[in-house]
Design an enzyme around this catalytic site. Structure first.
Site, PDB file in Angstrom:
ATOM      1  N   TYR A   1       0.855  -1.185   0.000  1.00 55.01           N
ATOM      2  CA  TYR A   1       0.000   0.000   0.000  1.00 55.01           C
ATOM      3  C   TYR A   1       0.891   1.234   0.000  1.00 55.01           C
ATOM      4  O   TYR A   1       1.537   1.557   0.988  1.00 55.01           O
ATOM      5  CB  TYR A   1      -0.906  -0.021   1.230  1.00 55.01           C
TER       6      TYR A   1
ATOM      7  N   LYS B   1      -1.182  -1.323  -4.243  1.00 53.24           N
ATOM      8  CA  LYS B   1      -2.296  -0.377  -4.218  1.00 53.24           C
ATOM      9  C   LYS B   1      -1.683   1.001  -4.361  1.00 53.24           C
ATOM     10  O   LYS B   1      -1.063   1.538  -3.442  1.00 53.24           O
ATOM     11  CB  LYS B   1      -3.077  -0.492  -2.906  1.00 53.24           C
TER      12      LYS B   1
ATOM     13  N   VAL C   1      -9.124  -0.961  -5.331  1.00 57.51           N
ATOM     14  CA  VAL C   1      -9.437  -1.050  -3.905  1.00 57.51           C
ATOM     15  C   VAL C   1     -10.351   0.127  -3.610  1.00 57.51           C
ATOM     16  O   VAL C   1      -9.910   1.274  -3.544  1.00 57.51           O
ATOM     17  CB  VAL C   1      -8.169  -1.000  -3.029  1.00 57.51           C
TER      18      VAL C   1
END
Length: 297
Positions: A132, A160, A202
Site C-alpha cells: 500500500y 495499491k 481497492v
C-alpha cells in the site's frame, strides 16, 4: 493473482462500541453478491488503527465466512515493525489469503526503512502481499526504485497505488509490465487508472454502492467504455467523499442512505454533524435521486 473490485470495508460497531459481526456479515455479503472479487479488512476505511489485534482477527474471520472463497486480505498497519510482523503471522494462522501492508503510518520511513519493513512483514507472514503506497495520507511513497528491490520476492504480488498522480500507473506498467497486480486506491481516479492499465480497484464508496462500482469495472473489461464513463460521471461527486480527512464518516453516512446501516465510528472519530454532515448528505441524496439504471454486464 488478484484483480477486480476489492472493497476496503467499513467496520461496524454496536451502540456500546463492540464489534457488530451480524451487521458486518450483512454488509459484506451485499458486496460479494454484487460481484466484488475480494475483501480487504481493517484498512484506513475500516478504522484499523483504532482496532485491537484480536478485533482485527475477529473481523477477518467474519469476512471469510461470507466471502464465498474469494480472497480476504487483512491490512497490516502497525506503527512498529515488530508488531506488524506479529500481526502478519497471526493473520496467516487465522487463514488470511493475503495482506495489504502499510509501512508505519506514524513514523515516515525513508527508502531503506520502507523496503525493510515490507520485506520483514512478508517474511514473517509468508503470505501474498499487496503493497500500500500512499504518500498523501501516510507520507510514505513506495516508489518504482523501491519496487525494483522488492520485485525479486514473489510474495509481493500487488500494489495499491494511491499517490494521487495518474502518471504513476503508466510508470509502473512501463517498468514492470505484469509483474505486480496494479490496483488503484483513489476512488475519484479509478476510471482513469483502470483505462491506463490498473487491473483492480481497492474501493471505498463500493460499500454503499457495490453494483455501480462493479459495473464500471466490468463494462471497462468488456470494452464498453462509454457506458462505464456515464456511470462514473454520475458517481464522481460520491467518489470525492473518499478523498477527505473524514472519509470514514462520509462513507458510513452514505451507507445509511444506500444500504440501511448506521454510521457509528470509534473515538476519537465522531459521526458527522452540522454543516459538514449537511454538505455530505446533500451529495449522497442528490446522487440517489439521479441513480442510473445499470445496463446488463
Amino acid at each position: 493473482m488478484w484483480a477486480g473490485i476489492y472493497p476496503a470495508v467499513t467496520t461496524k460497531f454496536t451502540q456500546d462500541d463492540r464489534l457488530d459481526h451480524a451487521e458486518m456479515e450483512r454488509c459484506f455479503a451485499l458486496m460479494i453478491e454484487a460481484g466484488c472479487d475480494g475483501i480487504i479488512v481493517c484498512g484506513s476505511l475500516g478504522e484499523g488503527p483504532m482496532l485491537s489485534a484480536g478485533e482485527k482477527l475477529d473481523i477477518l474471520k467474519t469476512a471469510r465466512s461470507v466471502a464465498g472463497g474469494k480472497p480476504v486480505l487483512l491490512t497490516v498497519n502497525e506503527a512498529a515493525t515488530r508488531d506488524a510482523c506479529t500481526m502478519g503471522k497471526a493473520a496467516s494462522m487465522a487463514g488470511a489469503d493475503g495482506l495489504m501492508v502499510v509501512p508505519s503510518p506514524i513514523y515516515h520511513t525513508d527508502h531503506g526503512e520502507t523496503v525493510t519493513v515490507l520485506k520483514s512483514v512478508a517474511a514473517a507472514a509468508d503470505l501474498p502481499v499487496m503493497i500500500y503506497s500512499n504518500r498523501v495520507a501516510y507520507r510514505v511513497d513506495v516508489t518504482s526504485a523501491m519496487l525494483e528491490e522488492l520485485a525479486a520476492d514473489e510474495r509481493f504480488v500487488a500494489i495499491k497505488e494511491s499517490s494521487d498522480d495518474i502518471r504513476r500507473t503508466t510508470e509502473i506498467v512501463n517498468l514492470f509490465g505484469e509483474r505486480f497486480d496494479l490496483f488503484t486506491g483513489v476512488d475519484n481516479l479509478a476510471f482513469e487508472a483502470l483505462t491506463m492499465g490498473a487491473v483492480g480497484w481497492v474501493a471505498g464508496l463500493v460499500t454503499a454502492f457495490p453494483r455501480e462500482t462493479v459495473a464500471i469495472y466490468q463494462l471497462l473489461k468488456q470494452g464498453r467504455r462509454d457506458e462505464a464513463l456515464a456511470i462514473y460521471r454520475w458517481f464522481r461527486p460520491l467518489l470525492d467523499l473518499d478523498v477527505s480527512t473524514y472519509l470514514v464518516q462520509n462513507i458510513k453516512l452514505a451507507e445509511i442512505h444506500a444500504i440501511g446501516t448506521n454510521d457509528r465510528v470509534r473515538a476519537p472519530r465522531l459521526p458527522l454533524s452540522g454543516p459538514r454532515r449537511a454538505a455530505a448528505e446533500k451529495v449522497i441524496l442528490d446522487a440517489l435521486a439521479s441513480r442510473p439504471q445499470l445496463p446488463s454486464f
